[in-house]
Scaffold this motif. Structure first.
Motif, PDB file in Angstrom:
ATOM      1  N   ASN A 153      -2.937   6.243   2.352  1.00  0.00           N
ATOM      2  CA  ASN A 153      -2.333   5.250   1.467  1.00  0.00           C
ATOM      3  C   ASN A 153      -3.259   4.834   0.349  1.00  0.00           C
ATOM      4  O   ASN A 153      -2.869   4.746  -0.815  1.00  0.00           O
ATOM      5  CB  ASN A 153      -1.948   3.996   2.260  1.00  0.00           C
ATOM      6  N   ARG A 154      -4.492   4.562   0.738  1.00  0.00           N
ATOM      7  CA  ARG A 154      -5.440   4.126  -0.271  1.00  0.00           C
ATOM      8  C   ARG A 154      -5.697   5.242  -1.282  1.00  0.00           C
ATOM      9  O   ARG A 154      -5.839   4.993  -2.469  1.00  0.00           O
ATOM     10  CB  ARG A 154      -6.741   3.658   0.373  1.00  0.00           C
TER      11      ARG A 154
ATOM     12  N   GLU B 252      -2.855  17.876 -17.673  1.00  0.00           N
ATOM     13  CA  GLU B 252      -2.420  17.067 -16.549  1.00  0.00           C
ATOM     14  C   GLU B 252      -3.115  17.515 -15.267  1.00  0.00           C
ATOM     15  O   GLU B 252      -3.524  16.721 -14.439  1.00  0.00           O
ATOM     16  CB  GLU B 252      -0.909  17.200 -16.400  1.00  0.00           C
TER      17      GLU B 252
ATOM     18  N   GLU C 241       0.830  -1.193   0.000  1.00  0.00           N
ATOM     19  CA  GLU C 241       0.000   0.000   0.000  1.00  0.00           C
ATOM     20  C   GLU C 241       0.868   1.247   0.000  1.00  0.00           C
ATOM     21  O   GLU C 241       0.580   2.216  -0.649  1.00  0.00           O
ATOM     22  CB  GLU C 241      -0.856   0.043   1.268  1.00  0.00           C
ATOM     23  N   VAL C 242       1.901   1.180   0.799  1.00  0.00           N
ATOM     24  CA  VAL C 242       2.766   2.341   0.949  1.00  0.00           C
ATOM     25  C   VAL C 242       3.751   2.438  -0.200  1.00  0.00           C
ATOM     26  O   VAL C 242       4.166   3.504  -0.589  1.00  0.00           O
ATOM     27  CB  VAL C 242       3.576   2.238   2.262  1.00  0.00           C
TER      28      VAL C 242
ATOM     29  N   ILE D   7      -0.298   6.375 -13.371  1.00  0.00           N
ATOM     30  CA  ILE D   7       1.132   6.519 -13.158  1.00  0.00           C
ATOM     31  C   ILE D   7       1.595   5.396 -12.247  1.00  0.00           C
ATOM     32  O   ILE D   7       0.979   5.083 -11.250  1.00  0.00           O
ATOM     33  CB  ILE D   7       1.535   7.880 -12.558  1.00  0.00           C
ATOM     34  N   ASP D   8       2.616   4.798 -12.616  1.00  0.00           N
ATOM     35  CA  ASP D   8       3.169   3.685 -11.863  1.00  0.00           C
ATOM     36  C   ASP D   8       4.666   3.823 -11.879  1.00  0.00           C
ATOM     37  O   ASP D   8       5.198   4.720 -12.493  1.00  0.00           O
ATOM     38  CB  ASP D   8       2.785   2.363 -12.521  1.00  0.00           C
ATOM     39  N   ASN D   9       5.274   2.896 -11.237  1.00  0.00           N
ATOM     40  CA  ASN D   9       6.715   2.901 -11.344  1.00  0.00           C
ATOM     41  C   ASN D   9       7.096   2.524 -12.759  1.00  0.00           C
ATOM     42  O   ASN D   9       6.836   1.432 -13.219  1.00  0.00           O
ATOM     43  CB  ASN D   9       7.317   1.884 -10.382  1.00  0.00           C
ATOM     44  N   VAL D  10       7.689   3.463 -13.407  1.00  0.00           N
ATOM     45  CA  VAL D  10       8.032   3.236 -14.796  1.00  0.00           C
ATOM     46  C   VAL D  10       8.951   2.022 -14.924  1.00  0.00           C
ATOM     47  O   VAL D  10       8.827   1.226 -15.841  1.00  0.00           O
ATOM     48  CB  VAL D  10       8.727   4.472 -15.385  1.00  0.00           C
TER      49      VAL D  10
ATOM     50  N   LEU E  30      -8.890  13.163  -8.367  1.00  0.00           N
ATOM     51  CA  LEU E  30      -9.063  13.454  -6.946  1.00  0.00           C
ATOM     52  C   LEU E  30     -10.547  13.441  -6.584  1.00  0.00           C
ATOM     53  O   LEU E  30     -10.951  12.949  -5.533  1.00  0.00           O
ATOM     54  CB  LEU E  30      -8.454  14.823  -6.632  1.00  0.00           C
TER      55      LEU E  30
ATOM     56  N   LEU F 292      -5.210   7.159  -6.651  1.00  0.00           N
ATOM     57  CA  LEU F 292      -4.864   8.259  -7.551  1.00  0.00           C
ATOM     58  C   LEU F 292      -3.870   7.807  -8.603  1.00  0.00           C
ATOM     59  O   LEU F 292      -4.013   8.107  -9.784  1.00  0.00           O
ATOM     60  CB  LEU F 292      -4.249   9.421  -6.770  1.00  0.00           C
ATOM     61  N   ALA F 293      -2.862   7.088  -8.130  1.00  0.00           N
ATOM     62  CA  ALA F 293      -1.851   6.605  -9.062  1.00  0.00           C
ATOM     63  C   ALA F 293      -2.514   5.737 -10.121  1.00  0.00           C
ATOM     64  O   ALA F 293      -2.191   5.805 -11.310  1.00  0.00           O
ATOM     65  CB  ALA F 293      -0.775   5.833  -8.322  1.00  0.00           C
TER      66      ALA F 293
ATOM     67  N   ARG G  59       5.048  13.017  -7.374  1.00  0.00           N
ATOM     68  CA  ARG G  59       4.206  13.684  -8.366  1.00  0.00           C
ATOM     69  C   ARG G  59       2.815  13.974  -7.828  1.00  0.00           C
ATOM     70  O   ARG G  59       2.251  15.041  -8.070  1.00  0.00           O
ATOM     71  CB  ARG G  59       4.099  12.807  -9.613  1.00  0.00           C
ATOM     72  N   ILE G  60       2.279  13.006  -7.127  1.00  0.00           N
ATOM     73  CA  ILE G  60       0.955  13.218  -6.550  1.00  0.00           C
ATOM     74  C   ILE G  60       1.008  14.368  -5.557  1.00  0.00           C
ATOM     75  O   ILE G  60       0.154  15.258  -5.567  1.00  0.00           O
ATOM     76  CB  ILE G  60       0.452  11.922  -5.873  1.00  0.00           C
TER      77      ILE G  60
ATOM     78  N   ARG H  69      -3.624   7.558  -2.209  1.00  0.00           N
ATOM     79  CA  ARG H  69      -2.484   7.680  -3.118  1.00  0.00           C
ATOM     80  C   ARG H  69      -2.483   6.568  -4.153  1.00  0.00           C
ATOM     81  O   ARG H  69      -2.235   6.793  -5.345  1.00  0.00           O
ATOM     82  CB  ARG H  69      -1.178   7.627  -2.333  1.00  0.00           C
ATOM     83  N   THR H  70      -2.747   5.371  -3.660  1.00  0.00           N
ATOM     84  CA  THR H  70      -2.741   4.239  -4.578  1.00  0.00           C
ATOM     85  C   THR H  70      -3.801   4.404  -5.650  1.00  0.00           C
ATOM     86  O   THR H  70      -3.564   4.176  -6.841  1.00  0.00           O
ATOM     87  CB  THR H  70      -3.009   2.934  -3.802  1.00  0.00           C
TER      88      THR H  70
ATOM     89  N   VAL I 153       6.282   8.454  -7.957  1.00  0.00           N
ATOM     90  CA  VAL I 153       4.831   8.592  -8.078  1.00  0.00           C
ATOM     91  C   VAL I 153       4.285   9.429  -6.934  1.00  0.00           C
ATOM     92  O   VAL I 153       3.490  10.349  -7.124  1.00  0.00           O
ATOM     93  CB  VAL I 153       4.178   7.194  -8.065  1.00  0.00           C
TER      94      VAL I 153
ATOM     95  N   LEU J 261       4.484   2.886  -3.142  1.00  0.00           N
ATOM     96  CA  LEU J 261       4.010   3.377  -4.425  1.00  0.00           C
ATOM     97  C   LEU J 261       5.151   3.822  -5.311  1.00  0.00           C
ATOM     98  O   LEU J 261       4.982   4.092  -6.467  1.00  0.00           O
ATOM     99  CB  LEU J 261       3.096   4.579  -4.211  1.00  0.00           C
TER     100      LEU J 261
ATOM    101  N   GLN K  21       1.276  17.805  -7.317  1.00  0.00           N
ATOM    102  CA  GLN K  21       0.034  18.270  -7.933  1.00  0.00           C
ATOM    103  C   GLN K  21      -0.989  18.671  -6.886  1.00  0.00           C
ATOM    104  O   GLN K  21      -1.715  19.646  -7.038  1.00  0.00           O
ATOM    105  CB  GLN K  21      -0.556  17.161  -8.802  1.00  0.00           C
TER     106      GLN K  21
ATOM    107  N   PHE L 156      -5.738  15.518 -12.962  1.00  0.00           N
ATOM    108  CA  PHE L 156      -5.487  15.268 -11.551  1.00  0.00           C
ATOM    109  C   PHE L 156      -6.716  15.615 -10.716  1.00  0.00           C
ATOM    110  O   PHE L 156      -7.123  14.878  -9.826  1.00  0.00           O
ATOM    111  CB  PHE L 156      -4.290  16.097 -11.073  1.00  0.00           C
TER     112      PHE L 156
ATOM    113  N   ARG M  43       2.902   5.900 -20.530  1.00  0.00           N
ATOM    114  CA  ARG M  43       1.471   5.973 -20.355  1.00  0.00           C
ATOM    115  C   ARG M  43       0.701   5.866 -21.669  1.00  0.00           C
ATOM    116  O   ARG M  43      -0.286   5.157 -21.764  1.00  0.00           O
ATOM    117  CB  ARG M  43       1.195   7.312 -19.700  1.00  0.00           C
TER     118      ARG M  43
ATOM    119  N   LEU N 182      -4.626   7.876 -12.475  1.00  0.00           N
ATOM    120  CA  LEU N 182      -3.793   8.684 -13.357  1.00  0.00           C
ATOM    121  C   LEU N 182      -2.875   7.817 -14.194  1.00  0.00           C
ATOM    122  O   LEU N 182      -2.094   8.308 -14.985  1.00  0.00           O
ATOM    123  CB  LEU N 182      -2.976   9.673 -12.535  1.00  0.00           C
TER     124      LEU N 182
END
Lengths: 81, 183
Positions: free
Chosen positions: B149-150, B101, A35-36, B161-164, B109, B155-156, A45-46, B152-153, A42, A38, A49, B105, B171, B159
Motif C-alpha cells: 500500500n505504501r 513515462e 492507504e488502499v 498521478i491522482d484521482n483526476v 520505483l 509511487l502515485a 496504471r501503476i 503504491r501511494t 491509478v 488510491l 507499468q 516510472f 498533471r 508520478l
C-alpha cells in the motif's frame, strides 16, 4: 478541538463532546483505508507499468548460460555441492 | 546429481521471473545474473530440501532474496543510490510504453525503500499472493500488505498521478501550479 497528533495519549475530558472522539476515530479509520483507496485507475496504471517493466525481462526467457548451467548440474551423476 | 527432469523444468521455468526479480532488487543486470546463478547453485545443491508439489517459484525467490540481503548489507551504498543506477540499467528497452513515462516510472520505483519495492514487485508483478510474498520476505502478511500500500501511494505521489476527479487539473497544469511560485 483539533487534537491533531496523538489521539491516544490524552483521553478527552469527560464532557468533551462525543462528536470529537467519534470524528477522530472515524478519521483514523478512513486514513487507514485511505492507504488502499488510491483509486482504481491509478492502481491500474501503476500495475500496468510495473508488469510492463517486469515482463520485458521475463520475455527474454532463460539466458543460454543459465540454461546450460542448470542442465549441466542436473545431468551429472555425482553430487552437485 | 541426476535430477528428476520435471523438477529441473520447474526450476528453468522460474528463471525468467527470478531474473526480473533479481534485476529489480539489485538494480543491475549483471549483478542480477550473478545472483540468479548463485541462487540456482544453492538451490540445486539443496534440492532435497525442496518438497515436490510445493511452490517452486516461492522457494527459489526466497533463496535469491536471502542471498541478496546478505550481500546487500555489505554493499548498501551502491544500491541505495538507486535513483541513478536502477533507472539507468533498465533504460535500454523503452518501446512498450511511452519512453518518458516509462523512464519516469522506473525512476520513481527506484526511489522507494527497498522493502516496499520488493513487496510491490512480488505482489504486483511476480504475481505472488500476499501469503507467498510474506513467506518469501520472512514477515507477516499484514506487513506485506502495508508495504504494498505504501509503495503504491508513494509511487502515485512521485508520478503525480491522482484521482483526476478529485484533483481536477491535469498533471501538466498541476506542475505549473506547484512550480509557479508567487509572483
Amino acid at each position: 478541538m483539533n487534537t491533531g497528533k496523538t489521539v491516544n495519549l490524552q483521553p478527552p475530558p469527560a464532557n468533551a463532546d462525543k462528536a470529537d472522539e467519534l470524528e477522530a476515530m472515524g478519521k483514523a479509520a478512513t486514513q487507514r483505508k485511505g492507504e488502499v483507496r488510491l483509486g482504481r485507475e491509478v492502481q491500474a496504471r501503476i500495475g500496468q507499468q510495473l508488469r510492463g517493466m517486469y515482463d520485458e525481462v521475463v520475455n527474454q526467457g532463460v539466458p543460454k548460460h543459465i540454461d546450460d548451467l542448470v542442465r549441466r548440474l542436473t545431468d551429472q551423476d555425482d553430487g552437485v555441492a | 546429481m541426476k535430477l528428476d527432469p520435471a523438477i529441473r523444468d520447474q526450476v528453468l521455468a522460474t528463471v525468467p521471473s527470478l531474473r526480473a526479480f533479481a534485476i529489480s532488487l539489485s538494480g543491475n543486470v549483471d549483478r542480477a545474473d550473478d545472483l540468479v546463478q548463485e541462487t540456482l547453485l544453492r538451490a540445486l545443491a539443496h534440492i532435497d530440501s525442496f518438497q515436490p508439489g510445493t511452490n517452486m517459484p516461492a522457494w527459489l525467490f526466497t533463496i535469491l532474496r536471502n542471498l541478496f540481503r546478505s550481500e546487500y548489507r555489505k554493499r548498501r551504498r551502491e544500491v541505495e543510490d538507486a535513483d541513478g543506477r536502477y533507472a539507468e540499467t533498465l533504460k535500454s528497452h523503452p518501446e512498450q510504453t511511452g519512453r518518458v513515462e516509462f523512464n519516469e516510472f522506473r525512476a520513481a520505483l527506484a526511489k522507494l525503500p527497498s522493502d516496499q519495492r520488493e513487496a510491490l514487485i512480488l505482489v504486483g508483478a511476480s504475481g505472488f499472493s500476499y501469503e507467498d510474498a510474506a513467506a518469501i520476505c520472512g514477515c507477516a502478511v499484514g506487513t506485506i500488505k502495508s508495504r504494498v500500500n505504501r509503495a503504491r501511494t508513494r509511487l502515485a505521489d512521485l508520478l503525480a498521478i491522482d484521482n483526476v476527479d478529485d484533483f481536477g487539473p491535469d498533471r501538466a497544469t498541476r506542475a505549473v501550479l506547484a512550480g509557479g511560485g508567487r509572483s
